[in-house]
Design a protein around this motif. Structure first.
Motif, PDB file in Angstrom:
ATOM      1  N   VAL A 185     -43.059   1.990   5.403  1.00 57.28           N
ATOM      2  CA  VAL A 185     -44.190   1.698   4.506  1.00 57.28           C
ATOM      3  C   VAL A 185     -45.188   2.856   4.541  1.00 57.28           C
ATOM      4  N   GLN A 186     -45.482   3.367   5.752  1.00 61.12           N
ATOM      5  CA  GLN A 186     -46.407   4.513   5.875  1.00 61.12           C
ATOM      6  C   GLN A 186     -45.921   5.700   5.048  1.00 61.12           C
ATOM      7  N   ARG A 187     -44.632   6.035   5.219  1.00 61.21           N
ATOM      8  CA  ARG A 187     -44.056   7.192   4.510  1.00 61.21           C
ATOM      9  C   ARG A 187     -44.104   6.994   3.004  1.00 61.21           C
ATOM     10  N   ALA A 188     -43.723   5.782   2.567  1.00 57.17           N
ATOM     11  CA  ALA A 188     -43.713   5.494   1.129  1.00 57.17           C
ATOM     12  C   ALA A 188     -45.127   5.609   0.561  1.00 57.17           C
ATOM     13  N   ALA A 189     -46.133   5.143   1.336  1.00 57.94           N
ATOM     14  CA  ALA A 189     -47.525   5.205   0.878  1.00 57.94           C
ATOM     15  C   ALA A 189     -47.989   6.658   0.773  1.00 57.94           C
ATOM     16  N   GLU A 190     -47.590   7.482   1.743  1.00 59.01           N
ATOM     17  CA  GLU A 190     -47.943   8.913   1.705  1.00 59.01           C
ATOM     18  C   GLU A 190     -47.415   9.559   0.427  1.00 59.01           C
ATOM     19  N   ILE A 191     -46.147   9.253   0.113  1.00 55.92           N
ATOM     20  CA  ILE A 191     -45.538   9.827  -1.090  1.00 55.92           C
ATOM     21  C   ILE A 191     -46.277   9.333  -2.334  1.00 55.92           C
ATOM     22  N   ALA A 192     -46.600   8.033  -2.359  1.00 51.64           N
ATOM     23  CA  ALA A 192     -47.306   7.458  -3.510  1.00 51.64           C
ATOM     24  C   ALA A 192     -48.632   8.187  -3.728  1.00 51.64           C
ATOM     25  N   ILE A 193     -49.382   8.397  -2.629  1.00 52.52           N
ATOM     26  CA  ILE A 193     -50.694   9.049  -2.735  1.00 52.52           C
ATOM     27  C   ILE A 193     -50.535  10.480  -3.249  1.00 52.52           C
ATOM     28  N   THR A 194     -49.516  11.170  -2.750  1.00 53.93           N
ATOM     29  CA  THR A 194     -49.254  12.540  -3.201  1.00 53.93           C
ATOM     30  C   THR A 194     -48.996  12.578  -4.708  1.00 53.93           C
ATOM     31  N   VAL A 195     -48.184  11.624  -5.187  1.00 53.32           N
ATOM     32  CA  VAL A 195     -47.878  11.592  -6.631  1.00 53.32           C
ATOM     33  C   VAL A 195     -49.115  11.249  -7.447  1.00 53.32           C
ATOM     34  N   ILE A 196     -49.910  10.274  -6.949  1.00 56.97           N
ATOM     35  CA  ILE A 196     -51.117   9.865  -7.680  1.00 56.97           C
ATOM     36  C   ILE A 196     -52.140  11.021  -7.738  1.00 56.97           C
ATOM     37  N   ASP A 197     -52.229  11.790  -6.638  1.00 59.98           N
ATOM     38  CA  ASP A 197     -53.213  12.874  -6.574  1.00 59.98           C
ATOM     39  C   ASP A 197     -52.752  14.170  -7.240  1.00 59.98           C
ATOM     40  N   TRP A 198     -51.496  14.194  -7.662  1.00 62.15           N
ATOM     41  CA  TRP A 198     -50.922  15.427  -8.204  1.00 62.15           C
ATOM     42  C   TRP A 198     -51.693  15.874  -9.446  1.00 62.15           C
ATOM     43  N   LYS A 199     -52.126  17.130  -9.432  1.00 66.42           N
ATOM     44  CA  LYS A 199     -52.836  17.667 -10.603  1.00 66.42           C
ATOM     45  C   LYS A 199     -51.881  18.523 -11.412  1.00 66.42           C
ATOM     46  N   PRO A 200     -51.542  18.089 -12.620  1.00 71.77           N
ATOM     47  CA  PRO A 200     -50.586  18.872 -13.422  1.00 71.77           C
ATOM     48  C   PRO A 200     -51.180  20.232 -13.809  1.00 71.77           C
TER      49      PRO A 200
END
Length: 200
Positions: A185-200
């Motif tokens: 769950v921790q790892r999945a949340a980290e990935i989610a945050i990275t995708v949400i914060d991604w600046k195109p």
């Protein structure tokens, strides 16, 4: 085994029986189908399995709803299955089922959705069905068995501009998962945050 059932061409009759049999028999049929579908999915699709399974998702029996979602998970794990699940509009029904009161129904439904929305059509179907609020609800429930799948689905939806925009306000929901007892769950949340914060 599953191979024998396939060779005997029993999938179509099984799908037909699913419409009329007693609940206990329906459960057995769903178990048998899920084993067969690991091997091959076209025959079940040709037999109209999706229409029947879609109906079973609103069955009064928890076991039947849960097993129907599991069979849809098996179907959606095949490329051909993903396409048909989109076309037959099964995704909106699965999204509604995320709010089921039974944890095992939620977890199998989230699993089926996770496979179904891998395609662009699947993702836009989930967005159209307003999947984000019920998924966030599952992520926020610390005891939810479906939590991990919900995070993974939201990560896929965050790859869409409108998904990302909707999730930017909910970073804290994922942030809280960084302290989860489960490493997955921790790892999945980290990935989610990275995708949400991604600046195109």
């Amino acid at each position: 085994g599953a191979g024998g059932v396939l060779r005997a061409g029993l999938i179509s009759p099984l799908v037909l029986k699913l419409k009329t049999e007693l609940d206990e028999i329906q459960e057995l049929i769903l178990d048998t189908l899920s084993n067969c579908l690991r091997v091959e999915v076209s025959e079940a699709l040709a037999a109209g399995a999706l229409t029947v399974l879609k109906e079973k998702l609103s069955h009064p029996s928890t076991a039947i709803r849960s097993k129907a979602a599991w069979v849809l998970l098996e179907i959606s794990s095949h490329a051909e299955g993903k396409t048909v699940v989109c076309k037959e509009e099964v995704i909106p029904v699965l999204v509604k089922l995320l709010e089921d009161t039974q944890p095992e129904v939620q977890v199998n439904t989230a699993g089926a959705l996770m496979f179904a929305i891998v395609t662009p059509q699947g993702r836009s179907s989930a967005m159209g069905a307003e999947a984000i609020p019920p998924l966030l609800q599952l992520v926020a429930e610390e005891t939810s068995k479906a939590r991990l799948n919900a995070i993974k689905i939201l990560t896929l939806l965050a790859e869409l501009p409108e998904g990302r925009k909707a999730l930017l306000d909910h970073r804290d929901t994922f942030q809280r998962c960084l302290d989860d007892p489960s490493e997955a769950v921790q790892r999945a949340a980290e990935i989610a945050i990275t995708v949400i914060d991604w600046k195109p």
